[in-house]
Design a protein around this motif. Structure first.
Motif, PDB file in Angstrom:
ATOM      1  N   UNK A 227       2.593  -7.988  10.658  1.00 59.00           N
ATOM      2  CA  UNK A 227       1.563  -7.044   9.463  1.00 59.00           C
ATOM      3  C   UNK A 227       0.414  -7.837   8.977  1.00 59.00           C
ATOM      4  N   UNK A 228      -0.449  -7.887  10.376  1.00 63.30           N
ATOM      5  CA  UNK A 228      -2.268  -8.046  10.487  1.00 63.30           C
ATOM      6  C   UNK A 228      -2.603  -6.920  10.321  1.00 63.30           C
ATOM      7  N   UNK A 256     -14.298 -18.037   2.476  1.00 66.88           N
ATOM      8  CA  UNK A 256     -14.335 -19.628   2.204  1.00 66.88           C
ATOM      9  C   UNK A 256     -14.594 -20.770   3.385  1.00 66.88           C
ATOM     10  N   UNK A 257     -14.777 -20.373   4.403  1.00 63.48           N
ATOM     11  CA  UNK A 257     -14.860 -20.679   5.323  1.00 63.48           C
ATOM     12  C   UNK A 257     -13.490 -21.218   6.344  1.00 63.48           C
ATOM     13  N   UNK A 258     -12.299 -20.534   5.840  1.00 64.07           N
ATOM     14  CA  UNK A 258     -10.932 -21.005   6.286  1.00 64.07           C
ATOM     15  C   UNK A 258     -10.239 -20.264   7.830  1.00 64.07           C
ATOM     16  N   UNK A 259      -9.557 -20.772   8.921  1.00 67.94           N
ATOM     17  CA  UNK A 259      -9.470 -19.384   9.198  1.00 67.94           C
ATOM     18  C   UNK A 259      -8.267 -18.833   8.537  1.00 67.94           C
ATOM     19  N   UNK A 260      -7.906 -17.278   9.690  1.00 70.80           N
ATOM     20  CA  UNK A 260      -6.527 -16.773   9.369  1.00 70.80           C
ATOM     21  C   UNK A 260      -5.747 -16.877  10.740  1.00 70.80           C
ATOM     22  N   UNK A 261      -4.415 -16.993  10.562  1.00 72.37           N
ATOM     23  CA  UNK A 261      -3.910 -17.374  11.229  1.00 72.37           C
ATOM     24  C   UNK A 261      -2.715 -16.526  11.384  1.00 72.37           C
ATOM     25  N   UNK A 262      -2.486 -15.659  12.774  1.00 71.85           N
ATOM     26  CA  UNK A 262      -1.671 -14.521  12.564  1.00 71.85           C
ATOM     27  C   UNK A 262      -0.575 -15.498  13.786  1.00 71.85           C
ATOM     28  N   UNK A 263       0.920 -15.613  13.193  1.00 69.56           N
ATOM     29  CA  UNK A 263       2.037 -15.739  13.392  1.00 69.56           C
ATOM     30  C   UNK A 263       2.544 -15.118  14.666  1.00 69.56           C
ATOM     31  N   UNK A 303       3.168  11.527   6.330  1.00 67.99           N
ATOM     32  CA  UNK A 303       2.205  10.923   5.626  1.00 67.99           C
ATOM     33  C   UNK A 303       2.302   9.137   5.900  1.00 67.99           C
ATOM     34  N   UNK A 304       2.934   8.755   6.701  1.00 67.88           N
ATOM     35  CA  UNK A 304       2.695   7.233   6.973  1.00 67.88           C
ATOM     36  C   UNK A 304       1.507   6.853   7.093  1.00 67.88           C
ATOM     37  N   UNK A 305       0.783   6.149   6.267  1.00 69.94           N
ATOM     38  CA  UNK A 305      -0.564   5.518   7.360  1.00 69.94           C
ATOM     39  C   UNK A 305      -0.375   4.643   8.149  1.00 69.94           C
ATOM     40  N   UNK A 306      -1.219   4.179   8.942  1.00 72.22           N
ATOM     41  CA  UNK A 306      -1.469   2.751  10.021  1.00 72.22           C
ATOM     42  C   UNK A 306      -1.079   1.744   9.020  1.00 72.22           C
ATOM     43  N   UNK A 307      -1.955   1.264   7.847  1.00 72.64           N
ATOM     44  CA  UNK A 307      -2.289   0.249   7.121  1.00 72.64           C
ATOM     45  C   UNK A 307      -0.693   0.636   5.853  1.00 72.64           C
ATOM     46  N   UNK A 308       0.115   1.547   5.869  1.00 72.70           N
ATOM     47  CA  UNK A 308       1.966   0.952   5.531  1.00 72.70           C
ATOM     48  C   UNK A 308       2.651   0.575   6.305  1.00 72.70           C
ATOM     49  N   UNK A 309       1.985  -0.231   7.775  1.00 69.74           N
ATOM     50  CA  UNK A 309       2.860  -0.796   8.803  1.00 69.74           C
ATOM     51  C   UNK A 309       2.806  -2.272   7.445  1.00 69.74           C
ATOM     52  N   UNK A 310       1.379  -2.585   7.059  1.00 65.31           N
ATOM     53  CA  UNK A 310       1.589  -3.323   6.977  1.00 65.31           C
ATOM     54  C   UNK A 310       2.189  -3.958   6.015  1.00 65.31           C
ATOM     55  N   UNK A 331       0.307 -12.517   5.363  1.00 66.35           N
ATOM     56  CA  UNK A 331      -0.512 -11.247   5.458  1.00 66.35           C
ATOM     57  C   UNK A 331      -1.926 -11.961   5.064  1.00 66.35           C
ATOM     58  N   UNK A 332      -2.652 -12.959   4.812  1.00 64.81           N
ATOM     59  CA  UNK A 332      -3.479 -13.200   5.043  1.00 64.81           C
ATOM     60  C   UNK A 332      -4.239 -13.322   3.378  1.00 64.81           C
ATOM     61  N   UNK A 333      -3.570 -13.400   2.326  1.00 59.49           N
ATOM     62  CA  UNK A 333      -3.989 -12.779   1.233  1.00 59.49           C
ATOM     63  C   UNK A 333      -4.529 -14.429   0.458  1.00 59.49           C
TER      64      UNK A 333
END
Length: 371
Positions: A227-228, A256-263, A303-310, A331-333
């Protein structure tokens, strides 16, 4: 002498003719033109000699009328030529863009989008105008002219509004934002997710492409399985890999200075294990767009965009029983409002679960009771 048309026509380059009907009005003859000027002094003693216009474009009668009007302003304490000079010194919208780009837009991730909006839509319409000349109506017309692309029109309007806010503060070039009050177009949020049969077809094609396009296939698998954001996968380095996580210092919400963690689930770790470490970045490419264009057509979902994978990842997370807060974390929101767009899926899942539970209860109640 009084100026007259015959005298003007007979004037030679270098001649200066003065009018005795309107004091200060003169005509100077040059090699290529004959031009009217008005000489006057302001009440503070400043001498001015503004150009009124060229003979031929301006008649003698018109030149006298213009001169008289300006002298009336001078008599009342005004300085019409000085006002012209000040007006020419007023910054234009192009000046504002240059300053906005240098001080702000060039440093943000949406800067390239701003460049495009400026070049295609804003500069041709209002670029030459003074900042203080731009009105609400001009901005509304600019927005209305993009009626065929309502979403893009809203993005351009937001850009113009941000630029004029910058003109107000910190620049102090104007006291108003002409974009204020311009009504944005209604936007229909896109709700496109990868359906089950589409996912199966895409997986089949990715498997066939695995050996010939390993980097692009890995890129797409990481988007699907984590979902990155596309930019996060493009920038992710091998040095960011910590166990089963990618820890990114630079990312979209790093204000915010926080790291983004992608699991990384086991399937994603298997994708990484198959990749050769031939570059600093994990995939070694910026985007798999070219192969994705081909894959989605072949899979029957053009019509499926790459962003739709997220979006599809979020949908699957909801089906797995995760809460909006948990999905936002994955998702890093940074804003709960951003994740709230998936609330309708939670409601649908809850409704389906409630219906299934009710059906089970009703089925049990209809069974005969043993005695």
């Amino acid at each position: 002498m009084s100026l007259s048309d015959p005298q003007i026509k007979a004037a030679q380059p270098g001649d200066t003719l003065k009018d005795d009907i309107v004091r200060g009005l003169q005509l100077r003859a040059f090699a290529q033109s004959k031009t009217f000027y008005l000489y006057y002094r302001t009440k503070s003693g400043v001498q001015r000699k503004p150009k009124l216009g060229e003979y031929g474009q301006l008649t003698l009668t018109q030149a006298r009328a213009v001169a008289r009007q300006m002298l009336m302003e001078v008599a009342a304490g005004g300085d019409p030529a000085g006002a012209r000079i000040e007006a020419r010194a007023e910054p234009t919208v192009t000046d504002l863009w240059d300053e906005y780009w240098k001080r702000h837009a060039s440093k943000i991730k949406s800067g390239k989008n701003y460049q495009r909006a400026w070049r295609l839509h804003v500069q041709p319409k209002i670029g030459k105008l003074r900042v203080k000349e731009v009105t609400y109506s001009l901005i509304a017309d600019l927005h209305d002219a993009m009626a065929e692309t309502p979403t893009e029109a809203n993005r351009v309007l937001a850009f113009v509004s941000a630029m004029f806010n910058f003109a107000m503060a910190p620049l102090g070039w104007t006291e108003k934002n002409p974009a204020e009050g311009v009504k944005r177009n209604k936007e229909k949020k896109r709700k496109r997710y990868m359906a089950g049969e589409e996912a199966a077809r895409i997986a089949e094609i990715l498997h066939k492409e695995r050996d010939t396009n390993p980097q692009s296939v890995a890129f797409l698998y990481l988007l699907i399985l984590t979902g990155a954001r596309k930019g996060e996968i493009a920038k992710a380095k091998w040095s960011d890999l910590q166990g089963n996580r990618l820890v990114l210092g630079e990312h979209k919400t790093d204000q915010t200075g926080d790291d983004r963690h992608i699991y990384l689930p086991p399937a994603a770790m298997e994708v990484l294990d198959r990749l050769p470490k031939t570059s600093d970045t994990i995939t070694g490419i910026l985007t798999p767009q070219k192969i994705w264009e081909r894959i989605r057509v072949e899979a029957g979902c053009p019509d499926l965009r790459m962003h739709d994978l997220r979006h599809s990842f979020a949908s699957a997370a909801i089906a797995a029983g995760l809460t909006l807060a948990q999905i936002g974390e994955l998702l890093g929101h940074k804003s709960t409002q951003t994740t709230h767009r998936y609330a309708h899926l939670v409601e649908e899942a809850a409704t389906a679960a409630a219906s299934a539970t009710a059906d089970l209860i009703v089925a049990k109640m209809k069974r005969p009771v043993a005695v």
